[in-house]
Design a protein around this motif. Structure first.
Motif, PDB file in Angstrom:
ATOM      1  N   MET A  47       0.828  -1.202   0.000  1.00  0.00           N
ATOM      2  CA  MET A  47       0.000   0.000   0.000  1.00  0.00           C
ATOM      3  C   MET A  47       0.869   1.262   0.000  1.00  0.00           C
ATOM      4  N   LYS A  48       1.921   1.204   0.843  1.00  0.00           N
ATOM      5  CA  LYS A  48       2.827   2.349   0.944  1.00  0.00           C
ATOM      6  C   LYS A  48       3.588   2.526  -0.366  1.00  0.00           C
ATOM      7  N   LEU A  49       3.961   1.370  -0.992  1.00  0.00           N
ATOM      8  CA  LEU A  49       4.716   1.407  -2.234  1.00  0.00           C
ATOM      9  C   LEU A  49       3.865   2.026  -3.337  1.00  0.00           C
ATOM     10  N   ARG A  50       2.584   1.622  -3.372  1.00  0.00           N
ATOM     11  CA  ARG A  50       1.677   2.142  -4.395  1.00  0.00           C
ATOM     12  C   ARG A  50       1.521   3.655  -4.230  1.00  0.00           C
ATOM     13  N   HIS A  51       1.412   4.046  -2.981  1.00  0.00           N
ATOM     14  CA  HIS A  51       1.276   5.462  -2.646  1.00  0.00           C
ATOM     15  C   HIS A  51       2.497   6.247  -3.146  1.00  0.00           C
ATOM     16  N   ALA A  52       3.662   5.665  -2.900  1.00  0.00           N
ATOM     17  CA  ALA A  52       4.909   6.337  -3.298  1.00  0.00           C
ATOM     18  C   ALA A  52       5.013   6.406  -4.820  1.00  0.00           C
ATOM     19  N   LEU A  53       4.636   5.296  -5.486  1.00  0.00           N
ATOM     20  CA  LEU A  53       4.716   5.265  -6.949  1.00  0.00           C
ATOM     21  C   LEU A  53       3.757   6.279  -7.578  1.00  0.00           C
ATOM     22  N   THR A  54       2.540   6.336  -7.021  1.00  0.00           N
ATOM     23  CA  THR A  54       1.552   7.291  -7.527  1.00  0.00           C
ATOM     24  C   THR A  54       2.076   8.713  -7.390  1.00  0.00           C
ATOM     25  N   SER A  55       2.653   8.989  -6.209  1.00  0.00           N
ATOM     26  CA  SER A  55       3.168  10.338  -5.954  1.00  0.00           C
ATOM     27  C   SER A  55       4.282  10.677  -6.929  1.00  0.00           C
ATOM     28  N   THR A  56       5.196   9.723  -7.135  1.00  0.00           N
ATOM     29  CA  THR A  56       6.330   9.967  -8.018  1.00  0.00           C
ATOM     30  C   THR A  56       5.847  10.187  -9.453  1.00  0.00           C
ATOM     31  N   ALA A  57       4.897   9.355  -9.892  1.00  0.00           N
ATOM     32  CA  ALA A  57       4.369   9.479 -11.257  1.00  0.00           C
ATOM     33  C   ALA A  57       3.704  10.838 -11.438  1.00  0.00           C
ATOM     34  N   ALA A  62      -6.530  43.002 -17.107  1.00  0.00           N
ATOM     35  CA  ALA A  62      -6.630  41.537 -17.105  1.00  0.00           C
ATOM     36  C   ALA A  62      -7.126  41.074 -15.747  1.00  0.00           C
ATOM     37  N   LEU A  63      -8.183  40.288 -15.796  1.00  0.00           N
ATOM     38  CA  LEU A  63      -8.663  39.637 -14.577  1.00  0.00           C
ATOM     39  C   LEU A  63      -7.953  38.298 -14.460  1.00  0.00           C
ATOM     40  N   PHE A  64      -7.668  37.890 -13.250  1.00  0.00           N
ATOM     41  CA  PHE A  64      -7.030  36.574 -13.126  1.00  0.00           C
ATOM     42  C   PHE A  64      -7.427  35.905 -11.814  1.00  0.00           C
ATOM     43  N   SER A  65      -7.337  34.603 -11.828  1.00  0.00           N
ATOM     44  CA  SER A  65      -7.444  33.820 -10.604  1.00  0.00           C
ATOM     45  C   SER A  65      -6.379  32.742 -10.687  1.00  0.00           C
ATOM     46  N   HIS A  66      -5.652  32.552  -9.595  1.00  0.00           N
ATOM     47  CA  HIS A  66      -4.474  31.683  -9.617  1.00  0.00           C
ATOM     48  C   HIS A  66      -4.530  30.759  -8.399  1.00  0.00           C
ATOM     49  N   VAL A  67      -4.452  29.472  -8.653  1.00  0.00           N
ATOM     50  CA  VAL A  67      -4.511  28.494  -7.554  1.00  0.00           C
ATOM     51  C   VAL A  67      -3.185  27.754  -7.482  1.00  0.00           C
ATOM     52  N   ASN A  68      -2.551  27.767  -6.311  1.00  0.00           N
ATOM     53  CA  ASN A  68      -1.367  26.934  -6.058  1.00  0.00           C
ATOM     54  C   ASN A  68      -1.769  25.796  -5.135  1.00  0.00           C
ATOM     55  N   LEU A  69      -1.514  24.584  -5.579  1.00  0.00           N
ATOM     56  CA  LEU A  69      -1.918  23.412  -4.805  1.00  0.00           C
ATOM     57  C   LEU A  69      -0.698  22.532  -4.541  1.00  0.00           C
ATOM     58  N   PRO A  70      -0.121  22.618  -3.330  1.00  0.00           N
ATOM     59  CA  PRO A  70       1.010  21.749  -3.005  1.00  0.00           C
ATOM     60  C   PRO A  70       0.571  20.283  -2.999  1.00  0.00           C
ATOM     61  N   VAL A  71       1.362  19.436  -3.654  1.00  0.00           N
ATOM     62  CA  VAL A  71       0.993  18.011  -3.741  1.00  0.00           C
ATOM     63  C   VAL A  71       1.945  17.165  -2.911  1.00  0.00           C
ATOM     64  N   GLY A 116       5.193  14.936   6.451  1.00  0.00           N
ATOM     65  CA  GLY A 116       4.861  15.234   5.066  1.00  0.00           C
ATOM     66  C   GLY A 116       4.367  14.036   4.294  1.00  0.00           C
ATOM     67  N   GLY A 117       4.132  14.251   3.011  1.00  0.00           N
ATOM     68  CA  GLY A 117       3.611  13.210   2.138  1.00  0.00           C
ATOM     69  C   GLY A 117       2.752  13.848   1.070  1.00  0.00           C
ATOM     70  N   THR A 118       2.021  13.024   0.330  1.00  0.00           N
ATOM     71  CA  THR A 118       1.168  13.537  -0.731  1.00  0.00           C
ATOM     72  C   THR A 118      -0.089  14.168  -0.119  1.00  0.00           C
ATOM     73  N   PHE A 119      -0.311  15.403  -0.425  1.00  0.00           N
ATOM     74  CA  PHE A 119      -1.419  16.201   0.137  1.00  0.00           C
ATOM     75  C   PHE A 119      -1.409  16.209   1.664  1.00  0.00           C
ATOM     76  N   SER A 120      -0.269  16.000   2.249  1.00  0.00           N
ATOM     77  CA  SER A 120      -0.132  16.086   3.690  1.00  0.00           C
ATOM     78  C   SER A 120       1.108  16.916   4.003  1.00  0.00           C
ATOM     79  N   PRO A 121       0.970  18.090   4.553  1.00  0.00           N
ATOM     80  CA  PRO A 121      -0.278  18.702   4.996  1.00  0.00           C
ATOM     81  C   PRO A 121      -1.145  19.129   3.806  1.00  0.00           C
ATOM     82  N   LEU A 122      -2.394  19.382   4.103  1.00  0.00           N
ATOM     83  CA  LEU A 122      -3.295  19.941   3.106  1.00  0.00           C
ATOM     84  C   LEU A 122      -3.061  21.448   3.067  1.00  0.00           C
ATOM     85  N   ALA A 123      -2.731  21.935   1.882  1.00  0.00           N
ATOM     86  CA  ALA A 123      -2.489  23.391   1.767  1.00  0.00           C
ATOM     87  C   ALA A 123      -3.034  23.886   0.440  1.00  0.00           C
ATOM     88  N   VAL A 124      -3.517  25.096   0.427  1.00  0.00           N
ATOM     89  CA  VAL A 124      -4.012  25.680  -0.811  1.00  0.00           C
ATOM     90  C   VAL A 124      -3.828  27.201  -0.755  1.00  0.00           C
TER      91      VAL A 124
END
Lengths: 295, 343
Positions: A1-11, A192-201, A232-240
């Protein structure tokens, strides 16, 4: 499970870092494309509100006004936009528990550094959509003298992630109008109107130790980061981080920018849980680096 | 006209998008912990249960403490009553590094209440060091003649007073031709640990391990990091390697105890006086839902051979000041130190 998680994150990370090259091939490139890019140095200031609950030291919500200074280097072209931004904020915080005659100093210092290269996804002239990778550092440091040896708490985030931007350029045609009896003549203006989203993964977060201080009895440990402090980790912490605003281009091709940014961070780690949020209104002056090519 | 309405819709959409997401904040952020006597009691007991470092060493049954104090808490009690109960509960830890800090009072554990003071600075000035001693930074220093020999004397009253390298180097340099040194830290209640190394490093010409320290890293009472060794490195232009007597009393606490722990590892140092007050756990600070602050020890320190002196470091020679001798202007502890050096 951990390996799959790591592979998904890396991909996902590899995809994010390479995805932008495909759409770029459909636009002009090389020397001509580089010349056509608009380069800006942005200098700005802001005013906002910051709040945090840092369970490492307290279950109380602290909030207060923050004052910001920011600088950025921005490059815009048909096919992509690049942002290199730095912002620092400072403010005094208070809890909502009334202790009027017992008021230790509680300060917050925040620093954000981010880098984006966003690639254009569509060919519409009305709405530009961009997507691209993000590199982010977000350091939040809080000092509350009430806590003695553990007065300093912090959450510093290093992140690779994803950014999305929507931008709508438009023009105001020259016009004359009266306001309060005064006649105004407005020239043609580009906006110019803009909206910008930064999503740490994929994230690495540094926090205080389990008991909020490093083992300061040991001289080498006084400023050290120990393995117990790294999360840390994928989406951990959750930040936006979400910013919306408007850029107003001046006659001399410099520009003004007004924006509102909301950011949120949450990391669940039992006693070491941290939640923080900020609302920031900012004003920036964009100084154009390269001359405008006359048509 | 159509373009304008298109644009206005765009602006409104962007605004709604941002405001909607930022309004998620209310849903995402925790509501603040309830603030009432019970929640404050529970918060304090739980944090101490998971983070205090000497339950096993002191043989404290913290669950039994909970059973005894929880019935004393009621929703209607006044702040002063709550403070008294919480302070009494914390004092069960019998630790000078434990305080509860409210706007109207600060609780503390009197670790030295049963011991004589064993120090009188006026007596020292009147009968031993005179009134024209030097003050070099935070270090009071002079020379004392005894049985035809001359000894250096340093008094350091608080580890909160920062010692510059130049301070201690100047003082020890001026004592280069003395026959020995008395380092008096009686009544020193502790302070900044950096001063320990600043001072102790002047009394060795080689690296030496002086103690080991571990810090809590989990909720179990015995969840600690591995012990980290603390080594003293020689510093300064004039290492003092002649006999040194360190004077201590029960009011030496925290950093003063760490200093004693470090100095007793040096071969030329003898400790004379009373057992120190201990306090070898680094205290961390926290906060209750009602805004009161509190702190307690979260680490532990042992000697290189594994002894834990949290409750006080015994001297090599225990000497107390006798009231009848004090009346005669005699400091028994300093006299013992001078006699020891003169041998």
């Amino acid at each position: 499970m951990k390996l799959r998680h790591a592979l998904t994150s890396t991909a996902l990370l590899i995809f994010l870092l390479s995805s932008g090259t495909l759409p770029a091939q459909t636009f002009p490139h090389g020397k001509e494309a580089r010349k056509a890019r608009n380069r800006f140095l942005m200098i700005g200031t802001g005013l906002g509100n910051y709040k945090s609950i840092d369970y490492a030291t307290s279950p109380l919500l602290y909030s207060g006004t923050i004052y910001s200074g920011m600088a950025a280097y921005e490059v815009e072209s048909f096919e992509r936009v690049t942002f290199l931004r730095f912002r620092t904020s400072y403010g005094a915080l208070k809890s909502n528990v009334e202790t009027p005659w017992f008021n230790p100093r509680n300060l917050a210092a925040l620093a954000t550094f981010s880098y984006n290269t966003l690639f254009r996804l569509n060919h519409s002239n009305a709405w530009y959509l961009y997507l691209g990778p993000l590199a982010l550092f977000d350091g939040q440091f809080r000092v509350n003298t009430k806590y003695g040896n553990s007065a300093l708490t912090f959450n510093t985030l290093f992140s690779a992630g994803l950014s999305f931007r929507v931008q709508h350029p438009f023009e105001w045609k020259a016009t004359s109008f009266k306001f309060l009896g005064i006649k105004f003549n407005r020239r043609d203006r580009k906006l110019a109107l803009f909206s910008h989203v930064n999503l740490p993964v994929y994230n690495i977060l540094f926090r205080p130790t389990y008991v909020t201080i490093t083992n300061f009895i040991v001289p080498e440990m006084q400023m050290a980061i120990t393995p117990e402090q790294i999360f840390g980790g994928t989406f951990s912490p959750l930040a936006v981080y979400i910013e919306s605003g408007v850029s107003y281009y001046l006659q001399n091709n410099n520009a003004l920018r007004f924006s509102y940014e909301w950011s949120f961070l949450q990391h669940n780690a039992g006693d070491n849980k941290i939640q923080s949020a900020s609302h920031l209104f900012s004003f920036g002056l964009l100084l154009r680096f390269n001359p405008v090519k006359e048509n | 006209m159509q373009r304008n309405s298109y644009r206005i819709t765009g602006v409104i959409s962007l605004l709604i998008f941002t405001i909607l997401l930022s309004s998620c904040e209310k849903a995402l952020m925790d509501r603040q912990t309830e603030n009432n006597p019970v929640s404050n009691f529970e918060s304090l007991w739980n944090t101490a249960d998971q983070k205090y470092s000497f339950f096993e060493y002191k043989g404290i049954d913290w669950n039994e403490v909970y059973d005894r104090y929880r019935p004393m808490i009621s929703e209607q009690m006044a702040d002063e009553e709550l403070f008294d109960v919480l302070a009494a509960m914390l004092n069960e830890l019998k630790d000078g590094h434990v305080n509860l800090v409210s706007p109207f009072n600060i609780s503390r554990y009197a670790f030295n209440w049963y011991a004589p003071q064993n120090f009188d600075f006026r007596l020292l000035k009147d009968h031993y060091i005179g009134w024209d001693y030097k003050i070099t930074g935070p270090l009071i220093n002079t020379r004392i003649e005894y049985q035809g020999k001359e000894f250096g004397y340093i008094y350091y009253g608080s580890f909160s007073d920062y010692v510059e390298s130049a301070d201690i180097d100047y003082v020890l340099g001026s004592f280069y031709n003395t026959d020995g040194l008395i380092f008096d830290i009686r009544n020193n209640g502790g302070g900044n640990v950096n001063n320990i190394y600043q001072l102790a490093s002047r009394f060795t010409d080689r690296e030496i391990m002086v103690y080991k320290a571990a810090i809590k890293n989990g909720p179990g009472h015995e969840d600690f990091t591995e012990y980290e060794e603390v080594w003293l490195e020689p510093k300064g232009s004039h290492p003092y390697l002649k006999p040194v007597i360190l004077l201590t009393n029960r009011s030496c606490f925290s950093a003063a105890s760490f200093f004693t722990l470090a100095m007793r590892e040096l071969s030329q140092v003898t400790v004379i006086g009373d057992t120190t007050g201990g306090g070898l756990g680094a205290p961390a600070g926290f906060e209750l839902p009602n805004g009161w602050g509190y702190r307690f020890s979260t680490s532990r320190t042992i000697t290189p051979s594994g002894q834990n002196f949290e409750n006080g470091i015994p001297p090599d020679h225990t000497v107390w000041m006798q009231p009848e001798h004090i009346a005669e202007g005699k400091d028994d502890i300093l006299e013992a130190a001078l006699l020891n050096l003169a041998k």
